[in-house]
Design a protein around this motif. Structure first.
Motif, PDB file in Angstrom:
ATOM      1  N   SER A  24      36.693  22.433 -11.326  1.00 41.55           N
ATOM      2  CA  SER A  24      37.159  21.980 -12.630  1.00 41.55           C
ATOM      3  C   SER A  24      38.359  21.057 -12.533  1.00 41.55           C
ATOM      4  CB  SER A  24      37.521  23.199 -13.485  1.00 41.55           C
ATOM      5  OG  SER A  24      38.021  22.798 -14.726  1.00 41.55           O
ATOM      6  N   LEU A  25      38.419  20.091 -13.462  1.00 42.31           N
ATOM      7  CA  LEU A  25      39.568  19.208 -13.604  1.00 42.31           C
ATOM      8  C   LEU A  25      40.407  19.577 -14.824  1.00 42.31           C
ATOM      9  CD1 LEU A  25      37.849  15.742 -13.034  1.00 42.31           C
ATOM     10  CD2 LEU A  25      39.036  17.127 -11.350  1.00 42.31           C
ATOM     11  N   SER A  26      39.987  20.615 -15.555  1.00 44.52           N
ATOM     12  CA  SER A  26      40.589  20.929 -16.847  1.00 44.52           C
ATOM     13  C   SER A  26      42.094  21.163 -16.735  1.00 44.52           C
ATOM     14  CB  SER A  26      39.942  22.189 -17.439  1.00 44.52           C
ATOM     15  OG  SER A  26      38.566  21.996 -17.641  1.00 44.52           O
ATOM     16  N   GLY A  27      42.805  20.570 -17.660  1.00 46.37           N
ATOM     17  CA  GLY A  27      44.244  20.795 -17.744  1.00 46.37           C
ATOM     18  C   GLY A  27      45.065  20.131 -16.679  1.00 46.37           C
ATOM     19  N   ALA A  28      44.453  19.302 -15.834  1.00 52.77           N
ATOM     20  CA  ALA A  28      45.186  18.743 -14.705  1.00 52.77           C
ATOM     21  C   ALA A  28      46.360  17.876 -15.145  1.00 52.77           C
ATOM     22  CB  ALA A  28      44.239  17.931 -13.826  1.00 52.77           C
ATOM     23  N   ARG A  29      46.155  17.027 -16.144  1.00 54.07           N
ATOM     24  CA  ARG A  29      47.245  16.148 -16.572  1.00 54.07           C
ATOM     25  C   ARG A  29      48.449  16.948 -17.076  1.00 54.07           C
ATOM     26  NH1 ARG A  29      46.333  10.795 -16.966  1.00 54.07           N
ATOM     27  NH2 ARG A  29      44.186  10.048 -16.953  1.00 54.07           N
ATOM     28  N   ASP A  40      40.605  13.171  -1.614  1.00 56.27           N
ATOM     29  CA  ASP A  40      39.547  13.707  -0.763  1.00 56.27           C
ATOM     30  C   ASP A  40      39.044  15.052  -1.267  1.00 56.27           C
ATOM     31  OD1 ASP A  40      39.606  11.518   0.860  1.00 56.27           O
ATOM     32  OD2 ASP A  40      40.685  12.482   2.513  1.00 56.27           O
ATOM     33  N   ALA A  41      39.974  15.919  -1.754  1.00 55.82           N
ATOM     34  CA  ALA A  41      39.573  17.247  -2.208  1.00 55.82           C
ATOM     35  C   ALA A  41      38.627  17.180  -3.389  1.00 55.82           C
ATOM     36  CB  ALA A  41      40.812  18.065  -2.565  1.00 55.82           C
ATOM     37  N   LEU A  42      38.756  16.130  -4.205  1.00 56.51           N
ATOM     38  CA  LEU A  42      37.949  16.015  -5.415  1.00 56.51           C
ATOM     39  C   LEU A  42      36.731  15.114  -5.254  1.00 56.51           C
ATOM     40  CD1 LEU A  42      40.805  15.704  -8.066  1.00 56.51           C
ATOM     41  CD2 LEU A  42      39.365  17.695  -7.624  1.00 56.51           C
ATOM     42  N   LEU A 183      23.801  30.602   5.336  1.00 53.95           N
ATOM     43  CA  LEU A 183      24.834  29.680   5.814  1.00 53.95           C
ATOM     44  C   LEU A 183      25.052  29.880   7.305  1.00 53.95           C
ATOM     45  CD1 LEU A 183      27.328  30.150   2.831  1.00 53.95           C
ATOM     46  CD2 LEU A 183      25.649  28.315   3.146  1.00 53.95           C
ATOM     47  N   GLY A 184      24.176  29.288   8.096  1.00 58.00           N
ATOM     48  CA  GLY A 184      24.294  29.414   9.538  1.00 58.00           C
ATOM     49  C   GLY A 184      25.424  28.566  10.095  1.00 58.00           C
ATOM     50  N   PRO A 185      25.754  28.757  11.362  1.00 55.74           N
ATOM     51  CA  PRO A 185      26.803  27.943  11.988  1.00 55.74           C
ATOM     52  C   PRO A 185      26.475  26.458  11.873  1.00 55.74           C
ATOM     53  CG  PRO A 185      26.174  29.776  13.403  1.00 55.74           C
ATOM     54  CD  PRO A 185      25.166  29.733  12.292  1.00 55.74           C
ATOM     55  N   ALA A 186      27.480  25.653  11.569  1.00 56.71           N
ATOM     56  CA  ALA A 186      27.283  24.210  11.414  1.00 56.71           C
ATOM     57  C   ALA A 186      28.620  23.511  11.471  1.00 56.71           C
ATOM     58  CB  ALA A 186      26.588  23.901  10.082  1.00 56.71           C
ATOM     59  N   ASP A 187      28.586  22.244  11.842  1.00 60.40           N
ATOM     60  CA  ASP A 187      29.785  21.418  11.798  1.00 60.40           C
ATOM     61  C   ASP A 187      29.933  20.842  10.398  1.00 60.40           C
ATOM     62  OD1 ASP A 187      30.314  21.812  14.520  1.00 60.40           O
ATOM     63  OD2 ASP A 187      29.002  20.143  15.090  1.00 60.40           O
ATOM     64  N   ALA A 188      31.160  20.774   9.924  1.00 60.50           N
ATOM     65  CA  ALA A 188      31.413  20.220   8.596  1.00 60.50           C
ATOM     66  C   ALA A 188      31.210  18.711   8.613  1.00 60.50           C
ATOM     67  CB  ALA A 188      32.836  20.547   8.155  1.00 60.50           C
ATOM     68  N   VAL A 189      30.345  18.252   7.712  1.00 57.89           N
ATOM     69  CA  VAL A 189      30.094  16.817   7.555  1.00 57.89           C
ATOM     70  C   VAL A 189      30.354  16.484   6.093  1.00 57.89           C
ATOM     71  CG1 VAL A 189      28.406  14.960   7.729  1.00 57.89           C
ATOM     72  CG2 VAL A 189      28.334  16.876   9.363  1.00 57.89           C
ATOM     73  N   ASP A 190      31.464  15.806   5.822  1.00 47.76           N
ATOM     74  CA  ASP A 190      31.819  15.509   4.442  1.00 47.76           C
ATOM     75  C   ASP A 190      30.856  14.513   3.826  1.00 47.76           C
ATOM     76  OD1 ASP A 190      33.965  17.204   4.260  1.00 47.76           O
ATOM     77  OD2 ASP A 190      35.444  15.708   4.839  1.00 47.76           O
ATOM     78  N   THR A 191      30.476  14.778   2.575  1.00 43.51           N
ATOM     79  CA  THR A 191      29.626  13.878   1.807  1.00 43.51           C
ATOM     80  C   THR A 191      30.271  13.639   0.445  1.00 43.51           C
ATOM     81  OG1 THR A 191      28.342  15.743   0.949  1.00 43.51           O
ATOM     82  CG2 THR A 191      27.526  14.670   2.946  1.00 43.51           C
ATOM     83  N   PRO A 192      30.004  12.498  -0.179  1.00 41.44           N
ATOM     84  CA  PRO A 192      30.623  12.212  -1.484  1.00 41.44           C
ATOM     85  C   PRO A 192      30.126  13.165  -2.571  1.00 41.44           C
ATOM     86  CG  PRO A 192      29.767  10.207  -0.461  1.00 41.44           C
ATOM     87  CD  PRO A 192      29.228  11.363   0.322  1.00 41.44           C
ATOM     88  N   VAL A 193      31.026  13.540  -3.462  1.00 41.55           N
ATOM     89  CA  VAL A 193      30.648  14.251  -4.681  1.00 41.55           C
ATOM     90  C   VAL A 193      30.138  13.205  -5.662  1.00 41.55           C
ATOM     91  CG1 VAL A 193      31.476  15.643  -6.615  1.00 41.55           C
ATOM     92  CG2 VAL A 193      32.377  16.033  -4.303  1.00 41.55           C
ATOM     93  N   THR A 194      28.883  13.329  -6.102  1.00 38.34           N
ATOM     94  CA  THR A 194      28.268  12.322  -6.968  1.00 38.34           C
ATOM     95  C   THR A 194      27.671  12.966  -8.205  1.00 38.34           C
ATOM     96  OG1 THR A 194      26.093  12.470  -5.914  1.00 38.34           O
ATOM     97  CG2 THR A 194      27.689  10.918  -4.945  1.00 38.34           C
ATOM     98  N   LEU A 195      27.535  12.162  -9.241  1.00 45.73           N
ATOM     99  CA  LEU A 195      26.872  12.622 -10.456  1.00 45.73           C
ATOM    100  C   LEU A 195      25.423  12.984 -10.157  1.00 45.73           C
ATOM    101  CD1 LEU A 195      26.621  13.084 -13.498  1.00 45.73           C
ATOM    102  CD2 LEU A 195      26.322  10.601 -13.776  1.00 45.73           C
ATOM    103  N   ARG A 304      38.137   5.124  -9.790  1.00 44.18           N
ATOM    104  CA  ARG A 304      38.594   5.618 -11.100  1.00 44.18           C
ATOM    105  C   ARG A 304      39.274   6.986 -10.958  1.00 44.18           C
ATOM    106  NH1 ARG A 304      37.007   2.745 -15.394  1.00 44.18           N
ATOM    107  NH2 ARG A 304      35.415   1.139 -15.072  1.00 44.18           N
ATOM    108  N   LEU A 305      38.770   7.810 -10.053  1.00 47.55           N
ATOM    109  CA  LEU A 305      39.393   9.103  -9.832  1.00 47.55           C
ATOM    110  C   LEU A 305      40.811   8.933  -9.287  1.00 47.55           C
ATOM    111  CD1 LEU A 305      39.213  12.175  -9.783  1.00 47.55           C
ATOM    112  CD2 LEU A 305      38.113  11.995  -7.529  1.00 47.55           C
ATOM    113  N   LYS A 306      40.988   7.981  -8.410  1.00 44.79           N
ATOM    114  CA  LYS A 306      42.324   7.715  -7.849  1.00 44.79           C
ATOM    115  C   LYS A 306      43.286   7.286  -8.959  1.00 44.79           C
ATOM    116  CE  LYS A 306      44.714   5.077  -4.262  1.00 44.79           C
ATOM    117  NZ  LYS A 306      44.536   4.099  -3.149  1.00 44.79           N
ATOM    118  N   ALA A 307      42.819   6.436  -9.865  1.00 42.09           N
ATOM    119  CA  ALA A 307      43.652   6.003 -10.982  1.00 42.09           C
ATOM    120  C   ALA A 307      43.960   7.180 -11.899  1.00 42.09           C
ATOM    121  CB  ALA A 307      42.963   4.888 -11.756  1.00 42.09           C
TER     122      ALA A 307
END
Length: 313
Positions: A24-29, A40-42, A183-195, A304-307
């Protein structure tokens, strides 16, 4: 580190940290102090990498939804919108998780603090490293003290003892265990969060709702529908701005449809509930252009998220 016990102080900090760690992004501002959110976290999450292929049992699919739902935990964690996924994104340890006053470094948290559960407060500052759940099925001992041999016991302890959740129903525990076992053993591979990715998840979870409607289990159908509506809420809050009002309207309509399906189930109108679910699945599978094309103008767009983050600091 000085232990902080002022509930209001910690509440503000947790709500500030919530969007960074949860969905959730609620209340962040309003709540976030400078530096509490990272781009990166978002905008990134590890690829899930479930074992057993693309098809899983109802238990594992229900558990996957529950793992992402704030409704499973209790107390402050639930109010802040935190879920199992917040600390263990797709089963991996969430290394960006940080709550001032409860963390001494990123990826570490004090789970034996009164803020989470007064009954479990050990009156010590002892943040612990968030563990990965990858390969948890094959571990012989679980928990930071390695006292628990059962994944079911470990899962219940996290919900009830650490995060003050209600005693989980046996089916919910079965489901959470079944999901974690994929959830077997695996290396973390970051992927974009997308709509598109989040909409695909909604469609997947709608398939989970089909079974209690087929078996005419009203309480379970209502619970799954409620969890699904919270997932739609996470999408809705990324669709900010006047130009995205039509996209938000579509998501709001879907949420109302889920509420109606739960109501039909509660009233015992099973054929109508199943028909309504089939229609909703068709809509989500082929969303209108106003929603399907909303990603670039939304907070799914890292630029836009960065802004937005700059304005929230």
């Amino acid at each position: 580190m000085t232990r902080r016990t002022d509930a209001l102080f910690l509440a503000g900090l947790l709500l500030a940290a919530g969007p960074a760690a949860a969905q959730s992004l609620s209340g962040a501002r309003e709540w976030l102090p400078p530096g509490s959110l990272s781009l990166d976290a978002l905008s990134l999450r590890p690829r899930e990498q479930q074992s057993g292929g693309d098809r899983h049992s109802f238990y594992a699919e229900y558990g996957r939804l529950a793992f992402r739902s704030p409704l499973v935990l209790g107390g402050t964690a639930r109010k802040a919108g935190l879920s199992c996924q917040a600390c263990h994104a797709n089963g991996f340890a969430t290394v960006d998780f940080f709550i001032p006053g409860l963390s001494d470094a990123h990826g570490r948290i004090d789970v034996s603090h009164a803020f989470w559960n007064a009954r479990a407060d050990d009156h010590r500052d002892n943040p612990l490293e968030i563990p990965s759940l990858r390969g948890v099925k094959d571990r012989d001992r679980l928990g930071h003290d390695r006292r628990m041999a059962s994944l079911r016991e470990f899962t219940r302890r996290v919900i009830v003892t650490e995060f003050a959740g209600a005693e989980p129903e046996p089916l919910l525990l079965d489901a959470l265990v079944a999901y974690q076992e994929t959830l077997g053993p695996a290396d973390a591979v970051d992927t974009p969060v997308t709509l598109a990715g989040d909409l695909a998840d909604i469609l997947r979870h709608l398939e989970t709702l089909a079974l209690p409607l087929a078996e005419e289990e009203a309480a379970l159908a209502e619970q799954i529908a409620t969890m699904l509506r919270s997932q739609l809420g996470f999408i809705h809050e990324r669709l900010q701005g006047e130009t995205l009002a039509p996209a938000r309207g579509i998501v709001e309509a879907w949420s109302r449809h889920l509420e109606e399906i739960a109501g039909l189930a509660e009233a015992g109108h099973w054929p109508q509930a199943r028909t309504a679910l089939a229609a909703l699945k068709q809509e989500v599978a082929g969303p209108p252009p106003a929603l399907a094309g909303a990603g670039p103008a939304s907070l799914y767009n890292p630029v836009r998220l960065k802004a937005w983050l700059a304005g929230a600091q």
